[in-house]
Design a protein around this motif. Structure first.
Motif, PDB file in Angstrom:
ATOM      1  N   GLN A 242       0.806  -1.223   0.000  1.00 46.15           N
ATOM      2  CA  GLN A 242       0.000   0.000   0.000  1.00 46.15           C
ATOM      3  C   GLN A 242       0.838   1.272   0.000  1.00 46.15           C
ATOM      4  O   GLN A 242       0.291   2.378  -0.170  1.00 46.15           O
ATOM      5  CB  GLN A 242      -0.923   0.022   1.221  1.00 46.15           C
ATOM      6  N   ASP A 243       2.157   1.147   0.191  1.00 42.62           N
ATOM      7  CA  ASP A 243       3.015   2.333   0.306  1.00 42.62           C
ATOM      8  C   ASP A 243       3.437   2.900  -1.044  1.00 42.62           C
ATOM      9  O   ASP A 243       4.128   3.919  -1.102  1.00 42.62           O
ATOM     10  CB  ASP A 243       4.272   1.990   1.121  1.00 42.62           C
ATOM     11  N   VAL A 244       3.040   2.252  -2.119  1.00 43.12           N
ATOM     12  CA  VAL A 244       3.396   2.713  -3.466  1.00 43.12           C
ATOM     13  C   VAL A 244       2.128   3.198  -4.164  1.00 43.12           C
ATOM     14  O   VAL A 244       1.161   2.450  -4.305  1.00 43.12           O
ATOM     15  CB  VAL A 244       4.051   1.580  -4.282  1.00 43.12           C
ATOM     16  N   THR A 245       2.135   4.456  -4.579  1.00 42.32           N
ATOM     17  CA  THR A 245       0.966   5.044  -5.245  1.00 42.32           C
ATOM     18  C   THR A 245       1.403   5.811  -6.483  1.00 42.32           C
ATOM     19  O   THR A 245       2.563   6.243  -6.582  1.00 42.32           O
ATOM     20  CB  THR A 245       0.202   6.001  -4.298  1.00 42.32           C
ATOM     21  N   ASP A 246       0.481   5.979  -7.400  1.00 40.73           N
ATOM     22  CA  ASP A 246       0.781   6.769  -8.602  1.00 40.73           C
ATOM     23  C   ASP A 246       0.937   8.237  -8.239  1.00 40.73           C
ATOM     24  O   ASP A 246       0.279   8.747  -7.320  1.00 40.73           O
ATOM     25  CB  ASP A 246      -0.337   6.612  -9.632  1.00 40.73           C
ATOM     26  N   ASP A 247       1.805   8.917  -8.969  1.00 44.00           N
ATOM     27  CA  ASP A 247       1.997  10.348  -8.780  1.00 44.00           C
ATOM     28  C   ASP A 247       0.791  11.087  -9.390  1.00 44.00           C
ATOM     29  O   ASP A 247       0.539  10.972 -10.597  1.00 44.00           O
ATOM     30  CB  ASP A 247       3.293  10.794  -9.464  1.00 44.00           C
ATOM     31  N   ASP A 251       1.307  10.674 -14.438  1.00 39.01           N
ATOM     32  CA  ASP A 251       0.919   9.266 -14.387  1.00 39.01           C
ATOM     33  C   ASP A 251       2.028   8.322 -14.834  1.00 39.01           C
ATOM     34  O   ASP A 251       1.851   7.098 -14.828  1.00 39.01           O
ATOM     35  CB  ASP A 251      -0.350   9.024 -15.215  1.00 39.01           C
ATOM     36  N   VAL A 254       5.864   7.564  -9.923  1.00 38.40           N
ATOM     37  CA  VAL A 254       5.304   6.884  -8.769  1.00 38.40           C
ATOM     38  C   VAL A 254       5.795   7.544  -7.487  1.00 38.40           C
ATOM     39  O   VAL A 254       6.899   8.094  -7.445  1.00 38.40           O
ATOM     40  CB  VAL A 254       5.691   5.385  -8.795  1.00 38.40           C
ATOM     41  N   PRO A 267      -2.095   1.668   7.052  1.00 41.47           N
ATOM     42  CA  PRO A 267      -2.681   2.069   5.764  1.00 41.47           C
ATOM     43  C   PRO A 267      -4.201   2.143   5.785  1.00 41.47           C
ATOM     44  O   PRO A 267      -4.867   1.567   6.656  1.00 41.47           O
ATOM     45  CB  PRO A 267      -2.202   0.945   4.831  1.00 41.47           C
ATOM     46  N   ASP A 268      -4.737   2.860   4.810  1.00 41.33           N
ATOM     47  CA  ASP A 268      -6.169   2.897   4.533  1.00 41.33           C
ATOM     48  C   ASP A 268      -7.017   3.355   5.712  1.00 41.33           C
ATOM     49  O   ASP A 268      -8.167   2.926   5.880  1.00 41.33           O
ATOM     50  CB  ASP A 268      -6.661   1.506   4.069  1.00 41.33           C
ATOM     51  N   GLN A 316       9.816   9.781   2.351  1.00 40.96           N
ATOM     52  CA  GLN A 316       9.440   9.698   0.952  1.00 40.96           C
ATOM     53  C   GLN A 316      10.683   9.596   0.104  1.00 40.96           C
ATOM     54  O   GLN A 316      11.700  10.238   0.374  1.00 40.96           O
ATOM     55  CB  GLN A 316       8.617  10.919   0.537  1.00 40.96           C
ATOM     56  N   ARG A 333       4.652  -2.600 -11.566  1.00 44.66           N
ATOM     57  CA  ARG A 333       3.442  -3.196 -12.127  1.00 44.66           C
ATOM     58  C   ARG A 333       3.675  -4.665 -12.485  1.00 44.66           C
ATOM     59  O   ARG A 333       2.801  -5.513 -12.286  1.00 44.66           O
ATOM     60  CB  ARG A 333       2.993  -2.402 -13.352  1.00 44.66           C
TER      61      ARG A 333
END
Length: 488
Positions: A242-247, A251, A254, A267-268, A316, A333
């Motif tokens: 969960q610690d990796v998200t799209d910028d 797009d 990351v 998380p969440d 970060q 991915r």
């Protein structure tokens, strides 16, 4: 039976939690004064520190037992014990009547043992009282021996000396009776960075050459995090999926955040039944696991960073150059597709693909073995002095920012240091850099004309200089003379 250091699970209350800490075991059982001290300290100290205290206490107990009746004063006993840490106990004839057969310890290691014992004796002196007795003669348990040391410490300032100076703070005016030797000046490891020209081959042919594509992608991701964002080798192993998200602003990039293994935010928006929202609570309630920095053995993964970027307790990753972010996203991915097919009973992003440990959290030992195997595919061995080590990538990241002229304050932030001074080892020149710079300077010096009578110009022709005048220090003419044997 000699004293034995081992681990034990300790129950101190009616809760289901058990404290797993190192202990010292003798014929009389567990050394309880030491156990009391460790139970008090284990919540705020690392397993490595606790083990050091136990090891130092074991050495002291063994020395006291081997020299029973030899000393009338605990102060002299401790002073001699310290001396034997440095000198060893084996005589010039190779014999040791005490039976200890200690070899000389380095100054740094001996000082670590003495420092570990300071805290223990302080604790015993402040929290335990004993009768006036000489356990070296009459005592038959290790507990009583330690208690006697504590009694003498309290009543006669054992291991301490005082300076009677009312103009300074009382704490400042005290010094340990046995301080240990003065060690060499503390020097950081030579700041050798992983060679930038080598990284592409290492990434593609070394790590990418693994037979199992899943392993290749996993190790490439970790290498990118170290080389392109300056992480220490242990930090990627704390990453959760969960610690990796799209910028949100690009797009093709990351955002990656590494949370503190205990105090980082779960998380969440998760909260425990009692309202706690930290990762330690999440691991305990959801997976019945402790944080990885609280484990021991090969499963343990340390945490050094003390400067989070946010109050949620994360650091970060700052990609430099930014293309590393795009590369990470592409590999991530692919990594997620492999991860879906593996059963996991934990939230960690990097797992083992070995049959015997499939799906378990990836360990530092396993990563270092695969790192060495990747270098072997290039015909190389790990060599810290040449930068070919996991930590060399962090050095490369710091050097890259320095060459790019990035402000020191920004470098501090990117490296997640608490002070500007901390980054010096990552940005200052190493041994090879200094040697290379002086070699280039020497070549420029030889090529430039010098005024007549210059001290430099008169010594630039070293071959001529070494032909004569060295008979007293090089009588065989190995390095000097017209026909030097070793200078050809």
């Amino acid at each position: 039976m000699p004293a034995l250091n081992t681990y034990a699970k300790i129950v101190v209350d009616n809760s289901g939690f058990r404290s797993e800490i190192p202990i010292l075991l003798t014929e009389q059982g567990v050394v309880t004064p030491l156990l009391d001290y460790l139970l008090l300290m284990h919540a705020e100290r690392s397993q490595g520190w606790l083990s050091m205290v136990v090891k130092a206490t074991k050495l002291l107990v063994e020395y006291m037992e081997a020299n029973e009746g030899m000393f009338s004063s605990p102060r002299v006993l401790f002073q001699t014990f310290a001396a034997r840490l440095y000198s060893g106990t084996v005589g010039d004839d190779g014999l040791d009547p005490s039976g200890l057969y200690w070899i000389p310890a380095s100054t740094a290691n001996a000082n670590k043992h003495l420092n570990a014992l300071k805290g223990l004796t302080d604790y015993l002196a402040d929290h335990h009282g004993v009768d006036h007795m000489n356990p070296l003669i009459t005592a038959n348990t290790h507990d009583q021996r330690l208690m006697y040391a504590a009694w003498h410490r309290r009543n006669q300032n054992d291991f301490l000396g005082h300076v009677a100076n009312k103009t300074v703070n009382d704490t400042v005016g005290r010094v340990r009776y046995v301080k240990g030797r003065r060690a060499l000046s503390r020097v950081e490891d030579d700041a050798v960075a992983f060679p930038e020209p080598l990284f592409e081959r290492f990434y593609l042919e070394g790590l990418g050459g693994a037979k199992d594509r899943r392993c290749a992608v996993r190790d490439q991701l970790i290498a990118i995090m170290m080389h392109g964002a300056g992480l220490r080798e242990s930090e990627p192993l704390h990453l959760w999926v969960q610690d990796v998200t799209d910028d949100p602003h690009d797009d093709t990039k990351v955002i990656v955040r590494i949370y503190h293994p205990e105090d980082g935010k779960a998380p969440d928006g998760w909260k425990s039944r009692t309202g706690k929202s930290n990762r330690s609570a999440y691991l305990r309630e959801v997976y019945a696991l402790p944080p990885r920095n609280r484990l021991r053995g090969t499963k343990r993964v340390g945490w050094k960073n003390r400067s989070p970027d946010h109050r949620d307790g994360f650091i970060q990753l700052y990609w430099f150059p930014s293309d590393f972010s795009r590369l990470f996203l592409k590999l991530w991915r692919e990594h997620l597709r492999y991860l879906v097919g593996v059963e996991r009973y934990h939230p960690y992003a990097f797992v083992s693909y070995e049959k015997k440990s499939l799906g378990q959290p990836y360990t530092l030992n396993a990563f270092n073995e695969n790192y060495a195997a990747a270098l072997a595919r290039l015909g190389m061995l790990p060599a810290k002095v040449e930068g070919r080590s996991p930590h060399g990538h962090r050095h490369a990241y710091g050097r890259r920012m320095t060459r790019a002229g990035i402000d020191p304050v920004m470098r501090k932030k990117a490296l997640h240091h608490s002070s500007l001074e901390s980054q010096a080892v990552y940005t200052s020149p190493g041994i090879a850099d200094v040697s290379h710079a002086l070699t280039e300077a020497s070549q420029r010096l030889e090529a430039s004309p010098e005024p007549q009578g210059s001290p430099v110009s008169s010594f630039t022709n070293w071959d001529e200089l070494l032909k004569t005048g060295f008979e007293d220090i090089d009588p065989a003419g190995l390095l000097s003379g017209a026909n030097a044997k070793l200078r050809k």
